[in-house]
Design a protein around this motif. Structure first.
Motif, short mmCIF file in Angstrom:
data_model
loop_
_atom_site.label_atom_id
_atom_site.label_comp_id
_atom_site.label_asym_id
_atom_site.label_seq_id
_atom_site.Cartn_x
_atom_site.Cartn_y
_atom_site.Cartn_z
N LEU A 30 0.83 -1.20 0.00
CA LEU A 30 0.00 0.00 0.00
C LEU A 30 0.87 1.25 0.00
CD1 LEU A 30 -2.77 1.31 0.03
CD2 LEU A 30 -2.76 1.08 2.54
N GLU A 31 1.96 1.22 0.73
CA GLU A 31 2.92 2.33 0.73
C GLU A 31 3.45 2.58 -0.67
OE1 GLU A 31 7.44 2.72 2.35
OE2 GLU A 31 5.96 2.04 3.82
N LEU A 32 3.80 1.51 -1.39
CA LEU A 32 4.30 1.64 -2.75
C LEU A 32 3.22 2.18 -3.69
CD1 LEU A 32 6.33 -1.69 -3.07
CD2 LEU A 32 7.23 0.63 -2.72
N PHE A 81 -3.38 2.72 -16.25
CA PHE A 81 -2.93 3.99 -15.68
C PHE A 81 -2.35 4.96 -16.69
CE2 PHE A 81 -2.23 0.58 -12.55
CZ PHE A 81 -3.25 0.93 -11.68
N GLY A 82 -1.90 4.48 -17.83
CA GLY A 82 -1.32 5.36 -18.84
C GLY A 82 0.05 5.89 -18.45
N GLU A 126 -1.50 -6.28 -11.26
CA GLU A 126 -1.84 -5.65 -12.54
C GLU A 126 -0.66 -4.83 -13.05
OE1 GLU A 126 -4.74 -2.36 -12.89
OE2 GLU A 126 -4.75 -2.36 -10.72
N TYR A 127 -0.58 -4.70 -14.38
CA TYR A 127 0.52 -3.96 -14.99
C TYR A 127 0.40 -2.48 -14.68
CZ TYR A 127 1.93 -8.07 -17.57
OH TYR A 127 2.36 -9.33 -17.89
N GLN A 136 -5.65 2.01 -3.02
CA GLN A 136 -6.18 0.71 -2.61
C GLN A 136 -6.87 -0.02 -3.75
OE1 GLN A 136 -8.51 1.17 0.95
NE2 GLN A 136 -6.78 2.01 2.07
N ASP A 137 -7.19 0.70 -4.83
CA ASP A 137 -7.84 0.06 -5.97
C ASP A 137 -6.84 -0.54 -6.96
OD1 ASP A 137 -10.31 0.71 -4.97
OD2 ASP A 137 -10.47 2.56 -6.14
#
Length: 89
Positions: free
Chosen positions: A11-13, A44-45, A35-36, A29-30
């Protein structure tokens, strides 16, 4: 503890990536652990400039240098990969 088993560390990362890459539309958190983060498969782009910013932040925050090459693409592919690289055991 291996990085990919440490939920708090991951979560920190995720928070770091959201902050550094200005992903204001995403809640850390999502982000799924496997995932890539970049590339055509990623939602995320993120581009190479974003990933370079993450590399610099990792060096400053964790003291770990990641080369900007094929190895870095593997390390930065997912949160699990990055967490395991930063905390292998």
């Amino acid at each position: 503890m291996k990085g990919s088993t440490d939920t708090q560390f991951k979560l920190e990362l995720k928070k770091m990536i959201v902050d550094e890459c200005r992903l204001d539309d995403f809640d850390p958190q999502d982000i799924k652990d496997d995932e890539y983060l970049a590339g055509p498969e990623a939602r995320f782009g993120l581009d190479s400039i974003d990933m370079l910013q993450v590399i610099v932040t990792i060096k400053n925050r964790y003291g770990v240098h990641i080369q900007n090459d094929a190895e870095s693409r593997e390390i930065l592919a997912t949160i699990n990969n990055l967490a395991d690289h930063l905390r292998p055991e």
